[in-house]
Motif scaffolding. Structure first.
Motif: not given
Length: 437
Positions: A49-54, A120-122, A187-198, A257-262
């Motif tokens: 429902e939401k797509i964010f870019v950082v 925080k909105k994630c 961790v701040a976006a813990s529940r979101a699906t996250k894709l890092t492109l570097a 690594e054990v943090h659920p955010a990852f």
């Protein structure tokens, strides 16, 4: 002999021209209808429902343009961009900050606050694209300790970048001091699906060093950070507020690594070391040089790296007697600041070579692919076998300039600074050493 310097400049500029970030983004991300493919991962865009870019770093304007080309015109997104320059054409939906590098500024601080507020909105129906490139450690920053000021953060940053510690050690401190590094954005976006492109300016396998790993778990510990602080006498250089925070044992451990955010976080390299080596190698060979690529000197002290790479060049010369040869190297070298001059690690590397290549048919160029070398307006510098003689004629002393960390002034007066302006890229530093028989 001036021709050799010109050839080295041509190899550098041709390498820069070969690195096309929007094209790389379109190769990495493939959209088929509402499905986005990235390597072996597939993201169903309609499920979010939401797509964010950082986006944080020196190369993010080109990265954002590339992402917009992949997602447009049907996918809407919002987000934050923190870069050292303003965009030529802002992308709709994004809030831009012109932040500080190499020292964080007020915009670096504001960008971090706005990013954390956005994340925080994630929720589970949010997809976040993190676009990271070199320089991000300074471009977005906020201390974990709310008592610390921007001035404190700037003092810590200067202490770290001038202490002579390897980049891994410096980043371990940053990860434990910062609210946005060492996995804390994930961790701040813990529940979101996250894709890092570097776009990586760090060695392969050390991706957590890029931007001090804001979306990756941190393997370093408080004990290691305390060891770094002791070994490099950093406590003496830190402001009172930071010393007090450390003395009161308030520094928390970084996310592991054990943090659920990852669990729902993905990381993909858009451009890396090979994407710099290949075009540089091709450009040198196209000019008739038998070329060897070497990345053994990453994180070495500048003088040790200079001696080693010149030895490599000489060995190549002996192996291919009578032929032109080249050594291409990349990565960051360690160059502690020992004076109040103008320059950076690239011009310092070339300065360390000036005596060693005197009266020889050799040219050495070292420059940052971002177009910025330390506190100077240049990307780096170039020298050849005549540089020492020309310097003496101009009453310039390379050893004195090196001691005062004033390499840019030295080469600028000789017309041998390499000036590109900000390139919008930041892969790694590139060193080009070429020799004729």
């Amino acid at each position: 002999m001036p021709e050799l310097k010109q050839i080295a400049r041509q190899i550098f500029h041709e390498t820069l021209a070969a690195i096309d970030i929007p094209a790389a983004m379109q190769r990495k991300l493939r959209r088929r209808g509402s499905r986005l493919h990235c390597g072996h991962s597939v993201f169903e865009l309609s499920a979010f429902e939401k797509i964010f870019v950082v986006a944080i770093g020196k190369a993010v304007h080109a990265m954002v343009d590339g992402l917009a080309l992949v997602l447009a015109p049907f996918v809407r997104f919002e987000g934050v961009v923190s870069a050292p320059t303003a965009p030529k054409k802002p992308v709709s939906g994004l809030k831009y900050f012109v932040a500080g590098h190499p020292v964080p500024n007020a915009e670096s601080w504001k960008s971090a606050e706005v990013i954390l507020s956005l994340l925080k909105k994630c929720d589970e129906k949010t997809l976040v694209f993190f676009l990271l490139s070199g320089g991000a450690s300074a471009l977005t920053e906020l201390p974990l300790d709310p008592q610390q000021t921007l001035g404190d953060v700037q003092q810590v940053n200067r202490a770290l970048v001038t202490c002579g510690a390897p980049i891994h050690a410096i980043n371990s401190v940053r990860k434990h001091f910062s609210a946005v590094k060492g996995g804390r954005l994930a961790v701040a976006a813990s529940r979101a699906t996250k894709l890092t492109l570097a776009i990586s300016d760090v060695p392969q396998g050390f991706e957590t060093a890029l931007a001090s790993g804001p979306t990756l778990p941190d393997s370093t510990t408080i004990a290691f950070v305390e060891k770094v602080i002791r070994e490099y006498h950093l406590n003496d250089k830190f402001p009172p507020s930071v010393r007090r925070w450390l003395a009161e044992k308030k520094m928390p451990e970084s996310p592991k690594e054990v943090h659920p955010a990852f669990a729902n976080a993905h990381f993909s390299l858009l451009l890396g070391m090979d994407d710099l080596f290949h075009p540089a190698h091709h450009a040198a060979e196209a000019k008739g040089f038998i070329t060897c690529c070497d990345n053994a000197t990453d994180d070495w002290p500048v003088e040790k790296a200079a001696a080693f790479l010149l030895d490599q060049l000489e060995e190549l010369r002996r192996t291919h007697a009578g032929q032109s040869v080249a050594v291409i190297a990349d990565g960051e070298i360690s160059s502690p600041v020992t004076g109040n001059g103008i320059g950076g690690r690239n011009s310092a590397f070339v300065l360390a070579c000036v005596d060693k290549i005197a009266h020889q048919k050799i040219a050495v160029l070292s420059a940052g692919t971002d177009g910025i070398d330390g506190n100077s307006s240049a990307a780096g510098a170039v020298a050849d076998g005549e540089t020492l003689e020309r310097a003496r004629a101009a009453e310039l002393d390379p050893a004195d300039a090196f001691q005062r960390s004033d390499a840019f002034t030295f080469f600028s007066q000789l017309g041998d600074a390499v000036v590109t302006g900000p390139t919008g890229n930041n892969l790694r530093d590139l060193r080009i050493l070429i020799a004729e028989p």
